[in-house]
Design an enzyme around this catalytic site. Structure first.
Site, short mmCIF file in Angstrom:
data_model
loop_
_atom_site.label_atom_id
_atom_site.label_comp_id
_atom_site.label_asym_id
_atom_site.label_seq_id
_atom_site.Cartn_x
_atom_site.Cartn_y
_atom_site.Cartn_z
N GLY A 159 61.83 65.08 92.33
CA GLY A 159 62.95 64.73 93.21
C GLY A 159 63.38 63.30 92.93
O GLY A 159 63.19 62.78 91.83
N ARG A 219 60.10 73.28 91.19
CA ARG A 219 60.49 74.68 91.38
C ARG A 219 61.68 75.03 90.48
O ARG A 219 61.74 76.05 89.85
CB ARG A 219 60.89 74.92 92.83
CG ARG A 219 59.76 75.48 93.66
CD ARG A 219 60.17 75.51 95.09
NE ARG A 219 60.78 74.22 95.45
CZ ARG A 219 61.18 73.89 96.65
NH1 ARG A 219 61.04 74.74 97.63
NH2 ARG A 219 61.71 72.71 96.91
N ARG A 264 51.62 63.37 99.55
CA ARG A 264 51.05 63.59 100.88
C ARG A 264 49.60 64.00 100.72
O ARG A 264 49.25 64.69 99.76
CB ARG A 264 51.77 64.72 101.60
CG ARG A 264 52.98 64.30 102.40
CD ARG A 264 52.61 63.46 103.63
NE ARG A 264 53.78 63.08 104.38
CZ ARG A 264 54.56 62.03 104.11
NH1 ARG A 264 54.28 61.23 103.12
NH2 ARG A 264 55.62 61.77 104.87
N GLU A 273 44.13 61.64 106.70
CA GLU A 273 44.19 60.19 106.82
C GLU A 273 44.47 59.78 108.27
O GLU A 273 45.10 60.53 109.00
CB GLU A 273 45.25 59.61 105.86
CG GLU A 273 46.67 60.05 106.17
CD GLU A 273 47.68 59.55 105.14
OE1 GLU A 273 47.51 59.79 103.94
OE2 GLU A 273 48.65 58.91 105.59
N HIS A 319 48.29 54.32 102.32
CA HIS A 319 49.63 54.89 102.57
C HIS A 319 50.69 53.78 102.69
O HIS A 319 51.34 53.64 103.74
CB HIS A 319 49.62 55.78 103.82
CG HIS A 319 50.74 56.78 103.83
ND1 HIS A 319 50.62 58.04 104.35
CD2 HIS A 319 52.01 56.71 103.35
CE1 HIS A 319 51.78 58.69 104.22
NE2 HIS A 319 52.63 57.89 103.61
N ILE A 320 50.84 53.03 101.61
CA ILE A 320 51.75 51.87 101.64
C ILE A 320 52.80 51.91 100.53
O ILE A 320 53.39 50.89 100.19
CB ILE A 320 50.95 50.53 101.54
CG1 ILE A 320 50.02 50.52 100.30
CG2 ILE A 320 50.17 50.28 102.82
CD1 ILE A 320 49.37 49.16 100.03
#
Ligand code: GLV
Length: 328
Positions: A156, A179, A240, A269, A287-288
């Site tokens: 993406g 996909r 994720r 997390e 997660h930064i």
């Protein structure tokens, strides 16, 4: 006229909060307390809008307990924390924050991949531990990034940003799996080639995951996929938690079946699988990937723009379920 009431579920830039207060009665969370689902639901009573981050779960039970809710504005591009179908069924608008974080997140994904390939974190820990006593020819030898094959799962906006960095900045050969195949006009300047998922894991020197989380993507990368990878390869996840089977990855790293990994996101997390904390060949960040001051501010502003438009008759800039707007 009474102003709509909204809940800002987490701490946010004071300037953004102040702007929201010019439009709404704002209930906020200045201490950034992590509420239980029940507390969040309770705080939403009487609120027309919710300003949330990717950490708050918005599901059918919460919506049913708060039928007055009209808009849920996520300060994140990913929205797997929100049951969008349940929102759409109830006429609740969902918005996210795409585009404003693309380049910043691509920078970080590329940096993490480089850190894994070149063993930067391992070297740093070694130095800090006072273990560096001499130069040695094979000390922390990693694998090259320039000229290597970059494999992107999820091509993406952010995936394409990482591909651009690899192809144009580092002379990498880019393969990707998505996909659907990209338009040749997008592939061509990057020399990017669509491959099936297994070929991606077999051929890439550095695999980077940038696909959105969905139940179908749960453990999309597990023991089977990792076993396809070259023993010299690296795996980077800026997508994720839950896309990678963290237990399987920890085991593969421990057994050095791949060279290294770099993770910004984790299953469950902020808990981190203990096996990952024990192995040296993984770079771990909390997660930064979108965390620059400018980008976090842009995300916060965009989430506010969405909430203001949604509840004051405007056109929300980045709706996830725009069909809800048509029904209003
Ligand atoms: C962060 O993970 C985001 O989805 O914006």
């Amino acid at each position: 006229m009474t102003r709509p009431a909204v809940l800002v579920a987490r701490a946010v830039f004071p300037e953004v909060l102040a702007r929201l207060r010019t439009h709404f009665e704002v209930d906020d969370n200045p201490d950034d307390v992590i509420w239980s689902p029940g507390e969040l639901s309770q705080r939403l009573r009487g609120k027309a809008g919710a300003y949330v981050t990717g950490s708050e779960r918005v599901d059918a039970a919460l919506l049913d307990a708060n039928p007055q809710l009209r808009a849920v504005c996520n300060m994140a591009v990913g929205y797997n924390n929100i049951d969008v179908d349940a929102c759409t069924e109830r006429g609740v608008l969902v918005t996210n924050t795409p585009d404003v974080l693309t380049e910043t997140t691509a920078d970080f994904g590329f940096a993490l991949m480089m850190a894994a390939a070149r063993r930067m974190a391992e070297g740093e820990h070694y130095l800090r531990a006072g273990r560096w006593t001499k130069w040695r020819y094979d000390m922390f030898t990693g694998s090259d990034v320039h000229g290597a094959t970059l494999g992107i799962l999820g091509m993406g906006r952010i995936g394409q940003g990482i591909a651009r960095r690899g192809a144009l900045g580092f002379g990498m050969r880019v393969i990707y799996h998505n996909r659907s195949r990209l338009d040749p006009a997008v592939e061509q300047p990057l020399g990017a080639r669509w491959v099936d998922k297994d070929t991606l894991f077999r051929e890439a020197d550095h695999v980077v995951l940038v696909l959105p989380y969905s139940p179908a993507a749960h453990h999309a990368v597990g023991a089977r996929e990792i076993a396809l990878m070259k023993p010299t390869a690296t795996l980077t996840n800026v997508a994720r938690g839950g896309i990678v089977d963290d237990a399987a990855l920890a085991q593969a790293l421990r057994e050095q079946r791949i060279a290294a990994a770099a993770l910004d996101v984790f299953e469950g997390e902020p808990k981190v699988h203990p096996g990952l904390l024990e192995v040296p060949n993984v770079v771990l960040t909390p997660h930064i990937a979108s965390a620059t001051v400018a980008t976090r501010r842009a995300m916060a502003d965009l989430a506010a723009d969405n909430l203001i438009a949604a509840l004051t008759g405007g056109v929300p800039p980045t709706p996830v379920n725009p069909q809800v707007l048509g029904g209003r």
